[in-house]
Design a protein around this motif. Structure first.
Motif: not given
Length: 192
Positions: A52-67
């Protein structure tokens, strides 16, 4: 003249009999070789490394998840012929929905040899937030993906026989978001 003619017929019968026996022997040897040595065997695909090279999780202001997943597959060519394949795309799905694509660069897998296949997959999970299973999977800490790859190419046996072949590989990938790692199990089949 009758004596000479019967000798010729006898020699012709012996010659024909010898030719038939020789052809049958060659046919039996060829069939035996095919079923013991040359019979195509499915390549053995094992996961050498899933990171798992990277995981980016942003719940706010807009939901965003990259793996981003780094995948190294070890392919063991059990055949007596090399397999030269064209560039292809590995398709990754999440519960049947398209998730990502990864480029597979053209290469050759030598006969009876091992070959590493490296690829990086960037999965943008924003679109899956509408999937009814997504939040449950995310909170459980495990996201399951399936990758499928079709490689078209040619098998060359002893630089004499050339056959078109296709390998189909599928991998079940589990990404553990809690532990920041991933695992994979793969299957592969060759078709002529």
């Amino acid at each position: 003249m009758g004596c000479c003619n019967s000798r010729t017929k006898k020699a012709l019968k012996i010659g024909c009999g010898f030719t038939v026996i020789l052809l049958l022997t060659i046919l039996i040897v060829a069939i035996t070789l095919y079923f013991t040595i040359l019979k195509p065997k499915d390549p053995k695909v094992t996961t050498q490394s899933v990171t798992l090279e990277s995981i980016r999780f942003e719940p706010f202001p807009a939901f965003h998840l990259n793996v981003t997943i780094g995948l190294i597959l070890a392919i063991h060519n059990r055949n007596y012929g090399s397999f030269k394949y064209d560039s292809s795309i590995a398709n990754v799905t999440y519960r049947g929905d398209p998730a990502a694509e990864a480029l597979i660069i053209a290469d050759t897998i030598p006969a009876r040899a091992d070959h590493d296949l490296n690829t990086t997959v960037l999965i943008d999970l924003d679109g899956f937030s509408k999937n009814p299973n997504f939040l449950g999977d995310l909170f459980s800490g495990c996201l399951n993906f399936t990758s499928s790859t079709i490689l078209h190419g040619k098998v060359t046996v002893w630089k004499v026989m050339k056959l078109k072949a296709t390998t189909v590989s599928t991998c079940d990938i589990s990404v553990f978001t809690k532990f920041q790692n991933a695992t994979s199990v793969c299957k592969s089949k060759i078709k002529f």
